[in-house]
Design an enzyme around this catalytic site. Structure first.
Site, short mmCIF file in Angstrom:
data_model
loop_
_atom_site.label_atom_id
_atom_site.label_comp_id
_atom_site.label_asym_id
_atom_site.label_seq_id
_atom_site.Cartn_x
_atom_site.Cartn_y
_atom_site.Cartn_z
CG ASP B 12 -1.68 1.26 1.45
OD1 ASP B 12 -1.68 2.10 0.54
OD2 ASP B 12 -2.28 1.42 2.53
CE LYS B 74 -1.50 6.87 -3.54
NZ LYS B 74 -2.02 6.08 -2.41
CD GLU B 175 -4.76 3.47 -2.35
OE1 GLU B 175 -5.58 4.32 -1.95
OE2 GLU B 175 -3.61 3.76 -2.73
CG ASP B 197 -9.00 4.33 1.07
OD1 ASP B 197 -8.43 5.00 1.96
OD2 ASP B 197 -8.38 3.61 0.27
#
Lengths: 179, 618
Positions: B12, B74, B175, B197
């Protein structure tokens, strides 16, 4: 490769319920999915596409209805008009050409683009049964049952003996116009 | 050939923290870092002597080395430097974000420009090394997760990062889906699951159906630029304002102070998940001639909620859209999984619970579930896990550009993959012998407003009157999410196809160079200057103008000969121009092509591209 019938792909009967469809779908996926067939992904990919595509259509009541209607009522390709070709008028020849164009789009699965040439063929040759048939079919599949019925009614008036027209009218009425 | 290692690392790769898991002796385990932690900060620090550190060590030195410490990379993965979200994000980070030759957002640190995948690769390399130390064997294969809402370019960038770190990326996994896979929901009964999430930088919501071990995604939505960082920024703003009020000092320009504020804000946020009040205490935050100044600020959970509740509320809209797309009512939802560190915030839990009308599913570890799911997917691909299967969807619609610059969708968003869709297009001009197939991704009706993925030309079409040729275009997406586009002239059977490589990813040779550099070798960095970029764009525009000029049906007030002459003139002077005047030429060319298009009678202008329209029956 001829396309397999969606019901065959999922291994269910034509009368299968949504629950049955889903159960078979999941079972098939476990067998054919590329993640289950590492090393043979390409073949698995093709099979999975077939399974996913079949389920997509059959799990949607509206798409399923159209799919059933369509498999029961194929397009007509007998577009040649009667008469001696050499003596045929320019209009009739043009009508045949427009019919062929429409048929080509139907075969390419583009119903929308088939409509205009088929309408043109009918304008040139109002008693053109095969053109009426295909136009009505396209109209019905595009969701306009009333339009299809209109076209068919006129065509049947012009040619009451054409059994295919009668059959299609019945199918359109029962599939799309029942409440 | 060395034997293929049996263990696939599930990673992850988070905005702020990363986590990894593996299947070991049939058991799923989260692998601890060498520092003994279950998660590793996604931070890279470039040290004075030329060395660099990643993970906890990088985070530790961040406050003393702010401009050479890179975090939240990211947010820049696979993004253009001009993207509004990138512009906004880069204003908030102490390191420098700049435009690379291809327009991508790159990071400037230690005197050179780094692509975001390279920075991510440094974090991945740290994870890989820690995993190898823990497992006592080499690890070369991985499943890496990304937000479900990542575009193709962002996914490709993530894949590139893995490659640079020396990992074969078996799968890029979404994810939320990964989290669902980890939660042991596979029961006989059909379950409708929502995964909410909220991570450090991104928000994702996914609606899925689980039955008989098959996890079938029904719809996904989200915001790639909404996460914990934004909550921190709200707090930082509050603290900055309060310091201006109390001491009359604006700390916004002070990098070291900002870094300390960021850390303090994050700590305060975490503390407020447990307690209702906390104190931010930053001694010596500023120096003044009359002595040092200290920042002391008392923060209540209530005040924190007030400052950030709009951010929480912003997550509910994607939830609603996902449910609509999945054709599911809130009452049909059987479980709500909360994933991502931010779902520890009480206000987030409260609003989500209120929205869905049910408490969140218990027993989900928000930090580890995603990595655990990635390890399970690794196990599926290795044949170690036989009872689970994941069926994902495309997050965005895919299609081609057609007449009038419109976007014709072939694959609707939320379509299950693998899939294939075919559509037939025709030509717009008489005797046209080639068509350009331009592929886009997005939801906007105009192609240009969507993300451009690539294009190619189908040539040698049999010359026919317009509307007659049938060009069959098919889109094919495999289980890896790779899109292949194929075009065929049905008359000549001529086929042309491409595999869509996201255009903002890195070029193969660049990646190769980065792999080498990551191994410790120096690599030359080929870069076009700014001027060269403008020049290339100008040349492309000139080609386009001259194509426009030569199309039939030229508009009133446009003279073909004069236009050609002007284009030649511009082309001739391009070589000697500098960036500034090239920019001016670019503007002129843009205006010219626009004028050409606008001057055309509407009908002809409509037919400048393959046609897809046609009237439905009345």
């Amino acid at each position: 490769m001829p396309e397999r019938n969606h019901y065959e792909v999922l291994g269910v009967a034509k009368s299968a319920s949504l629950e049955e469809l889903h159960a078979h779908y999941l079972e098939k996926l476990h067998q054919v999915h590329p993640d289950r067939n590492v090393g043979d992904e390409d073949a698995a990919h093709e099979k999975t596409i077939e399974v996913v595509g079949a389920y997509r259509v059959l799990s949607d009541p509206d798409l399923r209805k159209r799919y059933d209607f369509r498999s029961g009522n194929p397009f007509r390709s007998d577009g040649e008009l009667p008469g001696v070709r050499l003596l045929m008028s320019k209009e009739r020849k043009e009508a045949e050409l427009r019919f062929a164009e429409g048929l080509r789009w139907l075969k390419a699965d583009d119903l929308v683009k088939a409509v205009e040439p088929l309408k043109a063929a009918l304008k040139l040759e109002p008693a053109y049964s095969a053109a009426s048939y295909n136009l009505a079919l396209a109209g019905a599949l595009l969701g306009n049952g009333n339009f299809a019925l209109d076209v068919l009614t006129k065509a049947i008036q012009a040619d009451p003996k054409d059994a295919a027209l009668q059959k299609l009218r019945k199918a359109v009425t029962t599939t799309f116009l029942t409440v | 050939m060395p034997p293929t290692p049996s263990k696939v690392l599930g990673i992850d790769l988070g905005t702020t923290n990363s986590c990894m898991a593996v299947i070991r002796d049939g058991e799923i385990q989260v692998i601890k870092s060498r520092e003994g932690e279950r998660t590793t900060p996604s931070v890279v620090g470039f040290l004075k002597g030329g060395d660099r550190v990643a993970g906890r060590a990088a985070r530790r030195q961040a406050s003393t080395n702010p401009s050479e410490t890179v975090f939240s990379v990211k947010r820049f993965m696979g993004m253009k430097a001009t993207d509004p979200s990138v512009v906004a994000d880069s204003a908030l980070v102490p390191f420098k974000v700049e435009a690379a030759a291809n327009g991508d957002a790159w990071i400037h640190a230690a005197g050179k420009a780094w692509s975001p995948p390279e920075i991510s690769a440094m974090v991945l390399a740290k994870l890989k090394a820690d995993a190898e130390a823990e497992l006592g064997e080499p690890v070369t294969q991985a499943v890496i997760t990304v937000p479900a809402y990542f575009s193709d370019a962002q996914r490709q960038a993530t894949k590139d990062a893995g490659k640079i770190a020396g990992l074969e990326v078996l799968r890029i996994l979404n994810e939320p889906t990964s989290a669902a896979l980890a939660c042991g929901l596979d029961q006989k009964r059909n379950l409708n699951v929502v995964v909410y999430d909220l991570g450090g930088g991104t928000f994702d919501v996914t609606v899925l159906q689980a039955k008989a071990g098959v996890f079938e995604v029904r719809a996904t939505n989200g915001n790639t630029h909404l996460g914990g960082d934004d909550f921190d920024q709200e707090l930082i703003r509050t603290l900055l304002r309060s310091f201006v009020e109390s001491d009359g000092i604006d700390l916004a320009g002070d990098k070291v102070a900002l870094q300390r504020l960021k850390e303090a804000a994050e700590t305060a946020k975490i503390e407020l998940s447990e307690q209702v009040q906390t104190e931010v205490n930053l001694p010596f935050i500023a120096m003044r001639p009359d002595g040092p100044r200290h920042l002391v600020y008392s923060l209540t959970r209530e005040a924190f909620n007030a400052a950030t509740s709009h951010l929480v509320a912003a997550t509910l809209k994607p939830c609603e859209q996902a449910l609509i797309d999945a054709r599911m009512a809130k009452t049909q939802v059987d479980a709500v999984l909360l994933v991502g560190g931010m779902t520890r915030v009480p206000e987030v839990r409260r609003q989500v619970e209120q929205y869905f009308g049910r408490p969140p599913h218990p027993g989900v570890d928000p930090d580890e579930a995603v990595a655990v799911g990635a390890a399970i997917q690794g196990g599926i691909l290795k044949g170690q896990v036989r009872d689970k299967l994941l069926l994902d969807v495309t997050p965005l619609s895919l299609g081609v550009r057609v007449s009038g610059g419109l976007f014709s969708r072939l694959i609707e968003k939320n379509t299950t993959v693998p899939c294939r869709k075919t559509a037939v297009y025709t030509t717009a001009n008489n005797m046209q012998t080639s068509v350009r197939i331009s592929v886009y991704q997005g939801e906007n009706p105009l192609a240009a407003d969507n993300i451009f993925l690539g294009d190619f030309e189908l040539v040698d079409i049999k010359p026919e009157p317009r509307g007659v040729p049938q060009i069959e275009v098919s889109f094919d997406i495999d289980a890896n999410g790779i899109l292949r586009v194929r075009a065929q002239d049905k008359e000549t059977r001529k086929v042309q196809q491409i595999r869509i490589e996201p255009n903002s990813g890195l070029k193969d040779e660049q990646i190769k160079a980065m792999i080498e550099a990551a191994k410790g070798h120096a690599a030359a960095n080929v870069q076009h200057s700014e001027a060269e970029q403008y020049r290339l764009t100008c040349r492309k525009l000139i080609e386009e103008c001259s194509r426009e000029l030569n199309l039939p049906g030229l508009g009133v007030g446009v003279d073909r000969a004069a236009g050609e002459a002007w284009l030649n003139q511009v082309a001739a002077r391009l070589e000697g121009e500098d960036a500034e005047s090239l920019k001016a030429s670019l503007r002129e060319l843009n205006q010219f092509v626009l004028r050409l298009r606008l001057s055309r009678p509407p009908k002809a202008a409509d037919e400048a591209a393959p046609e897809s329209g046609g009237a439905p029956p009345a």
